[in-house]
Write a protein that holds these residues in place. Structure first.
Motif, PDB file in Angstrom:
ATOM      1  N   CYS A 180      -4.400 -11.101  -1.323  1.00 21.88           N
ATOM      2  CA  CYS A 180      -5.054 -10.004  -2.060  1.00 21.88           C
ATOM      3  C   CYS A 180      -6.152  -9.375  -1.214  1.00 21.88           C
ATOM      4  N   GLU A 181      -6.830 -10.199  -0.433  1.00 24.27           N
ATOM      5  CA  GLU A 181      -7.857  -9.683   0.481  1.00 24.27           C
ATOM      6  C   GLU A 181      -7.193  -8.797   1.549  1.00 24.27           C
ATOM      7  N   GLU A 182      -6.021  -9.223   2.020  1.00 25.76           N
ATOM      8  CA  GLU A 182      -5.280  -8.439   3.012  1.00 25.76           C
ATOM      9  C   GLU A 182      -4.899  -7.069   2.421  1.00 25.76           C
ATOM     10  N   ALA A 183      -4.473  -7.068   1.153  1.00 24.69           N
ATOM     11  CA  ALA A 183      -4.112  -5.806   0.484  1.00 24.69           C
ATOM     12  C   ALA A 183      -5.319  -4.888   0.392  1.00 24.69           C
ATOM     13  N   VAL A 235      16.962  -1.599   8.111  1.00 29.29           N
ATOM     14  CA  VAL A 235      15.558  -2.027   8.106  1.00 29.29           C
ATOM     15  C   VAL A 235      15.483  -3.378   7.382  1.00 29.29           C
ATOM     16  N   THR A 236      14.681  -4.304   7.927  1.00 33.92           N
ATOM     17  CA  THR A 236      14.471  -5.597   7.285  1.00 33.92           C
ATOM     18  C   THR A 236      13.282  -5.511   6.336  1.00 33.92           C
ATOM     19  N   VAL A 237      13.460  -6.034   5.120  1.00 32.78           N
ATOM     20  CA  VAL A 237      12.385  -6.008   4.125  1.00 32.78           C
ATOM     21  C   VAL A 237      11.637  -7.335   4.137  1.00 32.78           C
ATOM     22  N   ARG A 238      10.310  -7.264   4.183  1.00 33.02           N
ATOM     23  CA  ARG A 238       9.499  -8.473   4.017  1.00 33.02           C
ATOM     24  C   ARG A 238       8.836  -8.381   2.651  1.00 33.02           C
ATOM     25  N   TRP A 239       9.154  -9.316   1.755  1.00 31.47           N
ATOM     26  CA  TRP A 239       8.647  -9.286   0.376  1.00 31.47           C
ATOM     27  C   TRP A 239       7.237  -9.844   0.336  1.00 31.47           C
ATOM     28  N   ARG A 240       6.287  -9.020  -0.125  1.00 23.73           N
ATOM     29  CA  ARG A 240       4.870  -9.393  -0.138  1.00 23.73           C
ATOM     30  C   ARG A 240       4.293  -9.338  -1.557  1.00 23.73           C
ATOM     31  N   PRO A 241       4.465 -10.428  -2.335  1.00 21.43           N
ATOM     32  CA  PRO A 241       3.869 -10.422  -3.676  1.00 21.43           C
ATOM     33  C   PRO A 241       2.345 -10.444  -3.590  1.00 21.43           C
ATOM     34  N   PHE A 242       1.698  -9.669  -4.466  1.00 19.90           N
ATOM     35  CA  PHE A 242       0.234  -9.714  -4.524  1.00 19.90           C
ATOM     36  C   PHE A 242      -0.214  -9.388  -5.937  1.00 19.90           C
ATOM     37  N   MET A 253      15.369  -4.872  14.911  1.00 16.26           N
ATOM     38  CA  MET A 253      15.442  -4.168  13.618  1.00 16.26           C
ATOM     39  C   MET A 253      14.025  -3.977  13.068  1.00 16.26           C
ATOM     40  N   PRO A 254      13.677  -2.745  12.680  1.00 13.89           N
ATOM     41  CA  PRO A 254      12.323  -2.541  12.160  1.00 13.89           C
ATOM     42  C   PRO A 254      12.117  -3.294  10.841  1.00 13.89           C
ATOM     43  N   VAL A 255      10.868  -3.671  10.594  1.00 10.96           N
ATOM     44  CA  VAL A 255      10.509  -4.429   9.394  1.00 10.96           C
ATOM     45  C   VAL A 255       9.640  -3.541   8.504  1.00 10.96           C
ATOM     46  N   LEU A 256       9.933  -3.566   7.210  1.00 15.69           N
ATOM     47  CA  LEU A 256       9.110  -2.835   6.244  1.00 15.69           C
ATOM     48  C   LEU A 256       8.550  -3.844   5.248  1.00 15.69           C
ATOM     49  N   ASP A 257       7.225  -3.871   5.113  1.00 14.35           N
ATOM     50  CA  ASP A 257       6.605  -4.756   4.128  1.00 14.35           C
ATOM     51  C   ASP A 257       6.677  -4.106   2.754  1.00 14.35           C
ATOM     52  N   PHE A 258       7.192  -4.843   1.800  1.00 14.77           N
ATOM     53  CA  PHE A 258       7.298  -4.378   0.417  1.00 14.77           C
ATOM     54  C   PHE A 258       6.254  -5.135  -0.401  1.00 14.77           C
ATOM     55  N   TRP A 259       5.167  -4.451  -0.731  1.00 12.74           N
ATOM     56  CA  TRP A 259       4.076  -5.056  -1.506  1.00 12.74           C
ATOM     57  C   TRP A 259       4.310  -4.768  -2.987  1.00 12.74           C
ATOM     58  N   TYR A 260       4.390  -5.819  -3.777  1.00  7.55           N
ATOM     59  CA  TYR A 260       4.692  -5.636  -5.195  1.00  7.55           C
ATOM     60  C   TYR A 260       3.844  -6.553  -6.058  1.00  7.55           C
ATOM     61  N   GLU A 261       3.655  -6.105  -7.280  1.00  3.84           N
ATOM     62  CA  GLU A 261       2.899  -6.850  -8.307  1.00  3.84           C
ATOM     63  C   GLU A 261       3.837  -6.949  -9.502  1.00  3.84           C
ATOM     64  N   PHE A 262       3.940  -8.133 -10.079  1.00  4.17           N
ATOM     65  CA  PHE A 262       4.926  -8.326 -11.146  1.00  4.17           C
ATOM     66  C   PHE A 262       4.617  -7.543 -12.420  1.00  4.17           C
ATOM     67  N   ALA A 263       3.351  -7.163 -12.626  1.00  4.47           N
ATOM     68  CA  ALA A 263       3.020  -6.363 -13.818  1.00  4.47           C
ATOM     69  C   ALA A 263       3.239  -4.879 -13.585  1.00  4.47           C
ATOM     70  N   SER A 264       3.471  -4.505 -12.335  1.00  5.07           N
ATOM     71  CA  SER A 264       3.575  -3.082 -11.986  1.00  5.07           C
ATOM     72  C   SER A 264       4.921  -2.518 -12.403  1.00  5.07           C
ATOM     73  N   THR A 265       4.871  -1.520 -13.253  1.00 11.38           N
ATOM     74  CA  THR A 265       6.100  -0.983 -13.839  1.00 11.38           C
ATOM     75  C   THR A 265       7.016  -0.354 -12.788  1.00 11.38           C
TER      76      THR A 265
END
Lengths: 205, 205
Positions: A159-162, A31-38, A1-13
């Motif tokens: 954050c460096e990765e982002a 699709v599998t979601v990988r949750w990536r907080p930054f 199953m393909p993986v999609l990285d979901f990059w999110y910031e909690f302040a981002s509207t």
């Protein structure tokens, strides 16, 4: 199953509606979601911004609030404008990174719901502890882990990765092949790309 | 039939795919498109920008070029990155405003095609004259009308109107009820809104 990285910031509207619908849409697509907080702060700092661009550029801010209201309406998501905006998200980002992977989506949705549906102060440690308890986590243990030197360093590395990936904002969806899709309204395009990526790979087998 | 204003700037990269598909999609939806050429320069100037934000913020620029390439691919639109970017669009904006309404869409598409598909210098008067001739307009008469004091003043008034509306960028779609949708990827949402607007009005009759 393909993986999609979901990059999110909690302040981002626009990360709010994205977080609330990503699992359902990805599930329908297989699709599998990988949750990536930054954190966007370090990226914005590099661009010379010391505040949200939506505050620095009021025309964009006015547009965004109206647009977000419409999007939430169309998804039947409750909406309350955070005050102040943006909220400080360092603590919740650290917790989201430290928490077990299986609890990360539920915790993240709980934070977005508290912030954008209920107008709560998500920088408040007591509020975060309450959200953690509600999803069945050991709040004090988790806050301790979140604020450990190891986890603080891990969030810096994320954050460096982002930055290295070149994420222009949040939310971003990144496919395994490295394609970046920026914005809640590009989720469908990102899922389509993730699926096509797998199809190409499968064709090679 | 509901009317949707399509606000576009010839230097705006995402306005290219929007201009190429707006008539077909609006036609399928039963919405009339009103083509509204304007200049982003005066709005950017107010925000403190003296260049395209895609040049000022290279991370956004890199993302945008890749994203635009993908979008053009998905629409089977040829794509050549303009050099230099952005092109000066004062002359073509003046012509697009001066030209008869029935020729405005064809002229505008011809400019976008020259700029983003063929990499031509759209600030060049000879190129603009050629594009005008190709769509069956009297090139010299049209260029003269475009550069008349009346038309220059009219374009300034249009840019002032864009500022008063609060357009955050280009392309924008504005419904008769004043809802603004910003971005090529919001065209469908704008058409849906324009249609719902009419339905509400019709329900009142």
């Amino acid at each position: 199953m393909p993986v999609l990285d979901f990059w999110y910031e909690f302040a981002s509207t626009y990360s709010y509606p994205a977080a609330m619908r990503v699992e359902a849409l990805a599930g329908q697509s297989g699709v599998t979601v990988r949750w990536r907080p930054f954190l966007l702060g370090p990226l914005f700092f590099e661009a010379g911004w010391r505040d949200s661009p939506f505050n620095i550029y009021p025309v964009k801010g006015r547009y965004m609030w109206r647009d977000l209201e419409r999007i939430c309406d169309s998804l039947s998501l409750p909406f309350a404008r955070p005050d102040p905006f943006p909220q400080s998200t360092l603590l919740v980002a650290r917790v989201a990174l430290a928490i077990e992977e299986r609890l990360r989506p539920a915790f993240s949705r709980a934070v977005y719901d508290a912030e954008f549906a209920k107008g709560r102060a998500i920088a408040d440690r007591a509020v975060v502890a309450e959200l953690l308890s509600e999803i069945g986590a050991d709040a004090e243990a988790m806050l301790g882990r979140a604020e450990s030197p190891e986890n603080k360093a891990a969030l810096k590395a994320v954050c460096e990765e982002a930055k290295v990936l070149g994420l222009p904002g949040a939310p971003c969806f990144v496919t395994e092949s490295g394609e970046i899709f920026w914005g809640n309204d590009r989720l469908k395009a990102a899922l389509d790309w993730a699926l096509r990526g797998e199809t190409r790979e499968e064709a090679r087998r």
